[in-house]
Structures are given as structure tokens and as C-alpha cells.
Scaffold this active site. Structure first.
Site, short mmCIF file in Angstrom:
data_model
loop_
_atom_site.label_atom_id
_atom_site.label_comp_id
_atom_site.label_asym_id
_atom_site.label_seq_id
_atom_site.Cartn_x
_atom_site.Cartn_y
_atom_site.Cartn_z
CG LEU A 1 9.34 -17.09 -3.69
CD1 LEU A 1 9.06 -17.18 -2.19
CD2 LEU A 1 9.95 -15.72 -4.02
CG HIS B 1 -0.79 2.01 -9.19
ND1 HIS B 1 -0.94 1.70 -7.86
CD2 HIS B 1 -1.89 2.74 -9.52
CE1 HIS B 1 -2.09 2.22 -7.40
NE2 HIS B 1 -2.67 2.87 -8.40
CG ASP C 1 -2.09 0.94 1.10
OD1 ASP C 1 -2.38 1.38 -0.03
OD2 ASP C 1 -2.71 1.26 2.13
#
Ligand code: IPE
Ligand code: IPE
Ligand code: MG
Length: 248
Positions: A129, A35, A18
Site C-alpha cells: 500500500l 486530533h 474531518d
């Protein structure tokens, strides 16, 4: 950079990324630039998690509530997601990383849905991962879709209402194949869960930072992990029990 001992590393880290909009605003730029900068942070954090031997990294990319944003921002976010898939998937694959997407992706364009399917297919046998991207995800949606499947089993007589247990609900969540998050990080200063992994975070350790997502880096990730490693996870027990001082 130092690598902490393996037992101090959370198996599953979940992050609410955020603060992109505020980062851009501070620089007098349109929100979208935040973004875009945030995608770069994703690449750095994925790299660090892979280095540390984290097993799963869940990233909240777009919530089921984010459709309420201005249409222009929503469509730019969709484009960015689509470009990120085009540009990053090969690199993830080369690094033995598996990409999973959780969320109600039926609401995305057929092209985006196809890219998501291809990325998951390409990386599905990778053993490193797991990068788990939550897109059009809501914790309540996830629980609801699990419960709906359970109701269907009840309707067909496959399952009795009195036999429904927590494991049944967990097993039908979108994260059923993953361990529950050990560490939850939220950047950007807000201290809330915003409908992320509600069921799954029943016993997760929370870490909040004011750092805005585009400025979050591996040093701050390490700091969050260091905070995590100092906590005593009691899961309802007493401290004495955990330290073996109690005969109970
Ligand atoms: C998080 O950053 C990214 C998404 C929700 C897609 P925000 O866009 O929420 O940034 P702020 O909170 O407005 O700064
Ligand atoms: C949560 O961030 C969702 C994502 C990071 C994708 P928001 O910025 O949308 O959260 P709220 O609405 O402020 O709680
Ligand atoms: Mg926000």
C-alpha cells in the site's frame, strides 16, 4: 472480516479526515484530544486498506488553509505529525507500506522536513500500500506549481503553448505517479472538497458520512467501499454503452 472481490475495491481512496475537534468538544475535551484520537483511526484505516489490497490511500492531514487556525492548535498539530512519524514509520515499513508526503513542506521546520525525507527514503522501495499524506496541501497550490513548471518549459522553448495538454499538467502534479482517486470519503458531516485533490478528483465517486473521524472504523470504510462498488462509473458514456447494449 469479509474481503469483497478485488474488482469492487477502489485502487485509490482519498479521505478528508474531518470532525476531530467536534469529537473532542462533545467529550468536553480540548480539540487536540480529537486530533490525537484521529491518529489512532489512521492506523486502523491503513491496516484495513492494506488487508483489502487498496493500492493508494491519500489522507488530508493539514490543508494550506489550516494555518488560519489558532497558533497553538497549529503547533500541536505539527508536533503530533512529528510524533506520528517517529512512532509509526517503522511499523509501516515492516508492513511493506510506502509513505509519500504531498504538499508544500518548505513551510515546515527543518526537523520535520528531515523526518519526512527520512520516512520517504526508508519506505521508497516498498511494494505494498502507498500511504499518501497531504500536508500543507491545497489542490490549487498543486495545479499552480504544475503550471509554473510548464511555463518554465515554454520560456525555454522546450514546449509550445499550443502543445500543452491535460497530460502535461497531470504529469507535473504531486500525484503524477499515482492513479486518480476512485473513491473520496469525507467524515464529519461537511459536504465539500476544501481544496483537496481538485484536478485529480474530476471523476472520483464521493461518499460523505456524519461519523466523526475518531469514530470512523474499518466497518464504515467497508460500507463506503460497498456503496462505491454499486455505482456505475460512466465517464461521460451512457449506461447502455457500458453494458454493451449499444453498437455505438
Ligand atoms: C480535521 O478535524 C483535522 C484537521 C483539519 C487537521 P477538524 O479539526 O477540522 O475537526 P472539526 O471539523 O473542527 O470537528
Ligand atoms: C479539511 O478540513 C482539511 C483536513 C482534514 C486536513 P477542515 O475542517 O479544515 O475543512 P473546512 O475548512 O471546514 O472546509
Ligand atoms: Mg473540520
Amino acid at each position: 472480516m469479509n474481503t469483497p472481490p478485488k474488482e469492487n475495491i477502489p485502487k485509490h481512496i482519498a479521505i478528508i479526515m474531518d470532525g476531530n475537534g467536534r469529537w473532542a468538544k462533545r467529550r468536553l475535551q480540548p480539540r487536540f484530544m480529537g486530533h490525537r484520537a484521529g491518529v489512532k483511526t489512521v492506523a486502523d484505516i491503513v491496516k484495513r486498506c492494506a488487508e483489502l489490497g487498496v493500492e493508494v490511500l491519500s489522507l488530508f492531514a493539514f490543508s494550506s488553509e489550516n494555518w488560519r487556525r489558532p497558533g497553538k492548535e497549529v503547533s500541536l498539530l505539527m508536533e503530533l505529525f512529528s510524533h506520528a512519524l517517529d512512532n509509526q514509520v517503522k511499523k509501516l515499513h515492516d508492513n511493506n507500506i510506502r509513505l509519500c508526503i504531498i504538499g508544500d513542506i518548505d513551510k515546515f521546520t527543518p526537523t520535520l522536513q528531515q523526518k519526512i525525507a527520512q520516512a520517504q527514503e526508508l519506505t521508497r522501495n516498498n511494494t505494498g500500500l502507498i500511504v499518501n499524506i497531504a500536508a500543507n496541501y491545497g489542490g490549487r497550490w498543486d495545479i499552480t506549481q504544475s503550471v509554473r513548471q510548464i511555463a518554465q518549459k515554454v520560456a525555454t522553448g522546450e514546449l509550445k503553448p499550443e502543445d500543452i495538454n491535460e497530460e502535461d499538467i497531470s504529469a507535473l502534479l504531486t500525484t503524477s505517479a499515482l492513479p486518480e482517486p476512485d473513491l473520496f470519503i469525507r467524515t464529519g458531516g461537511e459536504q465539500r472538497v476544501s481544496n483537496f485533490l481538485l484536478w485529480q478528483m474530476a471523476y472520483t465517486e464521493f461518499f460523505f458520512t456524519d461519523v466523526l473521524w475518531p469514530e470512523f472504523d474499518s466497518k464504515q470504510l467497508d460500507a463506503a467501499i460497498s456503496s462505491f462498488s454499486k455505482r456505475e462509473r460512466r465517464f461521460g458514456r451512457t449506461s447502455e454503452q457500458l453494458q454493451g447494449q449499444s453498437d455505438a
